[in-house]
Scaffold this active site. Sequence first.
Site, mmCIF file in Angstrom:
data_model
loop_
_atom_site.group_PDB
_atom_site.id
_atom_site.type_symbol
_atom_site.label_atom_id
_atom_site.label_comp_id
_atom_site.label_asym_id
_atom_site.label_seq_id
_atom_site.Cartn_x
_atom_site.Cartn_y
_atom_site.Cartn_z
ATOM 1 N N ASP A 1 5.951 -3.263 4.710
ATOM 2 C CA ASP A 1 5.376 -2.296 5.641
ATOM 3 C C ASP A 1 5.090 -2.986 6.971
ATOM 4 O O ASP A 1 4.351 -3.972 7.019
ATOM 5 C CB ASP A 1 4.089 -1.727 5.043
ATOM 6 C CG ASP A 1 3.567 -0.517 5.787
ATOM 7 O OD1 ASP A 1 3.840 -0.397 6.998
ATOM 8 O OD2 ASP A 1 2.878 0.300 5.158
ATOM 9 N N HIS B 1 7.219 1.360 5.354
ATOM 10 C CA HIS B 1 6.018 2.188 5.497
ATOM 11 C C HIS B 1 6.233 3.620 5.026
ATOM 12 O O HIS B 1 5.255 4.339 4.829
ATOM 13 C CB HIS B 1 5.574 2.197 6.965
ATOM 14 C CG HIS B 1 4.292 2.928 7.208
ATOM 15 N ND1 HIS B 1 3.092 2.546 6.649
ATOM 16 C CD2 HIS B 1 4.017 4.046 7.954
ATOM 17 C CE1 HIS B 1 2.135 3.371 7.034
ATOM 18 N NE2 HIS B 1 2.669 4.293 7.822
#
Length: 238
Positions: free
Chosen positions: A193, A220
Amino acid sequence: MATFILIHGAWHGGWCWEHVAPLLTAEGHQVLPPDLPGMGADTSELGSDPLSDWADFVADLASRAEAPVILVGHSRGGLVISEVAERVPDRIDTLVYLTAFLLKEGQSLVDVAGRYPDVGPGAVIQPAADPSCLVVDLEPALPIFYGRTSEALARAAAKRLTPEPTAALTTPVKISAERFGRVARVYIEATDDLVISLEMQREMQAALPCERVITLDSDHSPFYSTPAALAAALLGLF
């Protein structure tokens, strides 16, 4: 069977769950992926505290949903589900933080994100035409939000992003151990992420431990990059 209420993050809408919701529905669960007020296709006007408005809206959904309710919040959506738990703790079976902000009482999103100035979309955020909102510069935002998502899907998603109320990012979360604290918490962390780094995710988990942590090899936006793995993780909660 459960009711999954899926809460999107900043700039997004309920549309971001389009590949995950059918996988949950196919297993017999009810799935509610709403646009939060003023986000996505919803044109409702928000007050000075959008976080509170959103929490009231989702708390009403949870109160009317068939139990058990699994409340999933992605990214900024973590703030929303925490405040929903504070409002209606007895209506929620489990809170699921999907690579999300899991904040302590009195913290705001910028309090946590500000400790990591080199992480996240800060460099691509710009003031919107409405001075109360922020937008992202789409082209440089693509690898940050959708680093492992196909280019075509990432671009299609980015075109649907809408302005985010600045107040949602700066307003402190209002929760208590007596109400929010009695609802079970699960964290689904994403290893790759670029918005909320794994270090940030684990720092928040350490501050507010969860009953279970699930790790996805994902960017993400696992609802696009790894929808089957995300659905399996959610279905595996039972």
